[in-house]
Design an enzyme around this catalytic site. Structure first.
Site, PDB file in Angstrom:
ATOM      1  N   ASP A 165      43.694  26.771  46.092  1.00  0.00           N
ATOM      2  CA  ASP A 165      44.190  27.557  45.153  1.00  0.00           C
ATOM      3  C   ASP A 165      43.339  28.146  44.740  1.00  0.00           C
ATOM      4  O   ASP A 165      41.982  27.785  44.498  1.00  0.00           O
ATOM      5  CB  ASP A 165      45.764  27.839  44.466  1.00  0.00           C
ATOM      6  CG  ASP A 165      45.790  29.739  43.920  1.00  0.00           C
ATOM      7  OD1 ASP A 165      45.991  29.477  43.428  1.00  0.00           O
ATOM      8  OD2 ASP A 165      47.455  29.116  43.110  1.00  0.00           O
TER       9      ASP A 165
HETATM   10  C1  NOJ Z   1      45.539  32.674  42.087  1.00  0.00           C
HETATM   11  C2  NOJ Z   1      47.484  32.874  42.860  1.00  0.00           C
HETATM   12  O1  NOJ Z   1      48.672  31.450  42.342  1.00  0.00           O
HETATM   13  C3  NOJ Z   1      47.562  32.390  44.209  1.00  0.00           C
HETATM   14  O2  NOJ Z   1      48.889  32.730  44.855  1.00  0.00           O
HETATM   15  C4  NOJ Z   1      47.442  33.413  44.892  1.00  0.00           C
HETATM   16  O3  NOJ Z   1      47.241  33.824  46.131  1.00  0.00           O
HETATM   17  C5  NOJ Z   1      45.500  33.737  45.107  1.00  0.00           C
HETATM   18  N1  NOJ Z   1      45.379  33.584  43.211  1.00  0.00           N
HETATM   19  C6  NOJ Z   1      44.297  34.163  45.481  1.00  0.00           C
HETATM   20  O4  NOJ Z   1      44.501  35.773  44.840  1.00  0.00           O
END
Ligand code: NOJ
Length: 742
Positions: free
Chosen positions: A269
């Site tokens: 993530d």
């Molecule tokens: C953080 C989020 O937790 C995730 O779901 C997302 O895909 C990423 N950022 C990228 O934007």
């Protein structure tokens, strides 16, 4: 050797391997690490410009830009100027639509119709691909049993069986029949795993889940995504049993690759690799890079930890070159399969044609219609007569495009939804439809997104302005024959960084609802929200309640279709509605206790109020009625390893065509472990004409009757007695016995 052109053909496994190895053979260590690096394309980020990183071969993928022209500019640098000329993968969160916005995933799960989610994500993929994207960070597969957690809106709710069906459907929708299919994107199963069980429903907080909970409840949607061929996984942020998910060998190597045979690649993530230090797990960035890669994170999303430290780790022998190669291979293979070497660029004129396709709006309207759940309909107030001539539509969300399209808009999206007011006006062209928003609703503590460059800044209403708006709303309602109240949550009240300690209607909405109901007019409540809300007062005092969730671009039309009877609602809740936030987590698949609910000792778990759900999992009404009868288990006994058919008849006993979702639940009565008092094991949504009867058939076999046991530390199917229920929600009473024997 140059990459062979195979335009039009699907490369065989052997061909993919050969092409990847040919590329690997000419890449430097730095370029390989570049492939493991995903960079943010936002210009306001500190550090080197994306163009300069790409030119040196320092990025395999770019996220957080949504600009078709810019994709081509960056891609040209990658394929013409970088050392090995490897194309970039452009990635973005396309969660429930790109330009045509579909209902939020929690709403789509309420359809209990996986084909709704598959078709929605097919459209989302077509639009996103036309815009130049290759990869979406979806589907989000976190089981969520705590409605306070804001990200409950992004998933399919509380249940592994429904969640797994929605997971597979979304993967099929995004990716199509194979990775690299035309007009599709690579999907990403996220956030692996357990994120939905954050302590107290507080986003990012630690998660403690025993292995049996992981395997029986939290893993099934992810395993279903692997079986459906999902191309990538995203590791979650939080600590799972004290080991961050992005440094978790058990999750990423033992289970995902070892047991499930996942062949794609894992991205962390955002910033999660670097955050292994923040979380008090890794000593420093170098340690974080080492531990994330060793645990199985192939690509570092935006933390720059891999490009800073991996080369040093290889040079001093802490990591082997083979470790890097193993992470690079599936990334290159994905690019080969996606056909990026043959067609790295996007046709800049295509998006305009694709987003304008009327069939996309049609699909969005259908998805919204099928996602809505009728929670109450006293005295058959709904459907409303189209002869109504004088209506008031009241509430802060009634004309809000943002609230109608919901949370997780793609970067730079301008909301363009049909609002509820517009939908009702379109349905009743000659009628007087007055609208008043009442007081605005706001988060008490703003969001991180509010500070993003370009975010709209709005001055809050003063208490005096709010009071004036309240009085205008009541006066508007007073002048009408019937009132539609549109209440719930703003789009920024659910999603990431959007957990709540309360599940009440925020702001002065309930007060406004009470004031309007006190006028004595017929009142219909339409809810626009991204999580279950504790609407206890409304559930007793407002005759008709429609849970419309965040229904997307065509939401207003779909709501009007249902309110005025052109469509009969058939959705069911994919989550339990608790009476109070303090009851969370509340879910139907709980274990029995020494004082079971309904037993002689049992009154309520709390002495200060009932703990039964306000609305149970699986619940939803229709404008017609159904009976479910004649439950038959094909044989009273089934041997371990074989399957038995369960059938029941469902009849439309009312006078309108309608849909019923028939649900099968089981309970294993004894065994190595205690098992939940009910578990969903099958469901089917059917359309029936008045008087029509259909027979539904479910199969119960080892997959449904087995479980992962704490006591034995393994998967087991045990020779034990089972209860079987079939019905219209998780309180189904139609019962049969089944014995599993050796
Ligand atoms: C953080 C989020 O937790 C995730 O779901 C997302 O895909 C990423 N950022 C990228 O934007």
């Amino acid at each position: 050797m140059d990459i062979k052109r195979i335009t039009g053909a699907i490369p065989s496994e052997a061909e993919v391997v050969a092409r990847v190895e040919a590329l690997m053979g000419r890449m430097s260590l730095e370029e390989k690490i570049g492939q493991l690096t995903q960079i943010g394309g936002l210009s306001f980020f500190p550090g080197p410009k994306p163009e300069d990183i790409i030119r040196k071969g320092g990025a395999g993928s770019v996220l957080w830009i949504n600009d078709t022209k810019q994709f081509n500019v960056l891609q040209k640098i990658a394929v013409e100027e970088s050392p090995s000329k490897i194309p970039l993968l452009f990635a973005l969160d396309v969660i429930h639509g790109y330009r045509t916005i579909f209902p939020v995933p929690l709403a789509m799960a309420s359809s209990w119709d996986p084909s709704v989610a598959e078709r929605a994500q097919t459209v989302a993929a077509r639009e996103a691909r036309a815009a130049g994207l290759h990869w979406t960070f979806g589907p989000m597969l976190d089981i969520a049993r705590d409605a306070r957690w804001g990200r409950i809106v992004e998933g399919a709710g509380e249940d592994p069986c429904l969640g797994a069906a929605m997971a597979a459907a979304q993967v099929r929708g995004f990716q199509g029949p194979y990775l690299g299919a035309p007009d599709r994107v690579v999907a990403c199963a996220k956030h692996f795993a357990g994120y939905g069980a954050a302590d107290g429903g507080r986003d990012y907080d630690p998660v403690y889940l025993p292995e049996d909970q992981l395997r029986n409840v939290y893993f099934p949607p992810f395993e279903a995504a692997v079986k459906a061929g999902v191309g990538t996984f995203m590791s979650a942020y939080m600590d799972l049993n004290d080991v961050p998910a992005s440094g978790n060998h058990f999750l990423l190597r033992d289970v995902l690759r070892g047991e499930w045979g996942f062949q794609g690649f894992v991205v962390s993530d955002a910033l999660a690799v670097g955050n292994l230090v923040t979380q008090g797990f890794a000593r420093d960035g170098r340690d974080a890079a080492f531990r994330a890669l060793s645990a199985g994170v192939d690509m570092d999303m935006a933390s720059s930890t891999y490009p800073q430290h991996l080369a040093g780790l290889v040079e001093d022998g802490t990591l082997m070159l083979a470790d890097i190669d193993a992470a690079v291979r599936p990334i290159l293979a994905t690019k080969v399969r996606m056909g990026l070497f043959e067609q790295p660029y996007v046709d800049e004129s295509k998006l305009a044609q694709v987003v304008a396709l009327p069939e996309h709006r049609k699909e969005a309207r259908l998805a919204a219609q099928r996602s809505m759940v009728l929670l109450r309909n006293e005295g058959q107030l709904l459907p409303l007569a189209k002869s109504l001539r004088n209506l008031a539509v009241i509430g802060p969300l009634a004309d809000s495009m943002e609230a109608t399209e919901g949370s997780w808009m793609v970067f730079g999206h301008t909301p363009a939804a049909v609002t509820v007011v517009e939908g009702i006006r379109a349905k009743l062209p000659g009628a007087k439809v007055e609208y008043a928003p009442g007081p605005e609703i706001r988060r008490d503590i703003g969001s991180f997104f509010d500070d993003m460059p370009g975010a709209a800044k709005k001055t809050p209403q003063t208490p005096e302005q709010a009071e004036a708006a309240f009085q205008t709303a009541v006066a508007t309602a007073r002048g009408a024959d019937l009132v539609v109240m549109v209440l719930g949550e703003n789009a920024d009240m659910a999603g990431e960084f959007a957990s709540r300690a309360s599940l009440d209607l925020p702001g002065r909405q309930e007060e406004l609802l009470k004031a309007v109901v006190a006028l004595g007019k017929p009142v219909v409540l339409v809810l626009l929200n991204g999580r279950p809300l504790s609407i206890v007062w409304a559930a007793e005092n407002v005759p008709a309640i429609l849970e419309a969730w965040e229904p997307g671009s065509e939401g207003g039309h779909a709501i009007a279709d249902i309110l005025f009877g052109d469509v009969n609602p058939g959705g069911k809740l994919p989550v339990t509605f608790p009476r109070k936030a303090s009851h969370a987590p509340l879910y139907y698949a709980r274990n029995l206790t020494h004082s079971p609910e309904g037993g002689w000792m049992y009154r309520s778990r709390y002495w200060d109020g009932p703990t039964t759900p306000l609305y149970p999992f699986g619940f939803g009404l229709s404008y017609t009625t159904f009976s479910i009868t004649n439950l038959k288990v094909a044989a009273p006994q089934v041997t371990v390893g074989s399957s038995v058919a369960v059938t029941a008849d469902v009849t439309n006993t009312g006078s309108a065509v309608g849909d019923e979702v028939v649900q099968l639940y089981i309970h294993q009565k004894a065994g190595s472990d205690s098992r939940p008092m009910r578990e969903l094991k099958g469901f089917e949504r059917l359309t029936l004409k008045p008087g029509e009867t259909k027979t539904v058939t479910f199969l119960l076999g080892p997959a449904e009757l087995g479980y992962w046991s704490t006591n034995t530390g393994k998967w087991a199917q045990e020779a034990e007695a089972f209860d079987v229920w079939v019905g219209a929600d998780s309180l189904a009473t139609l019962h049969a016995d089944l014995a599993v024997v050796r």
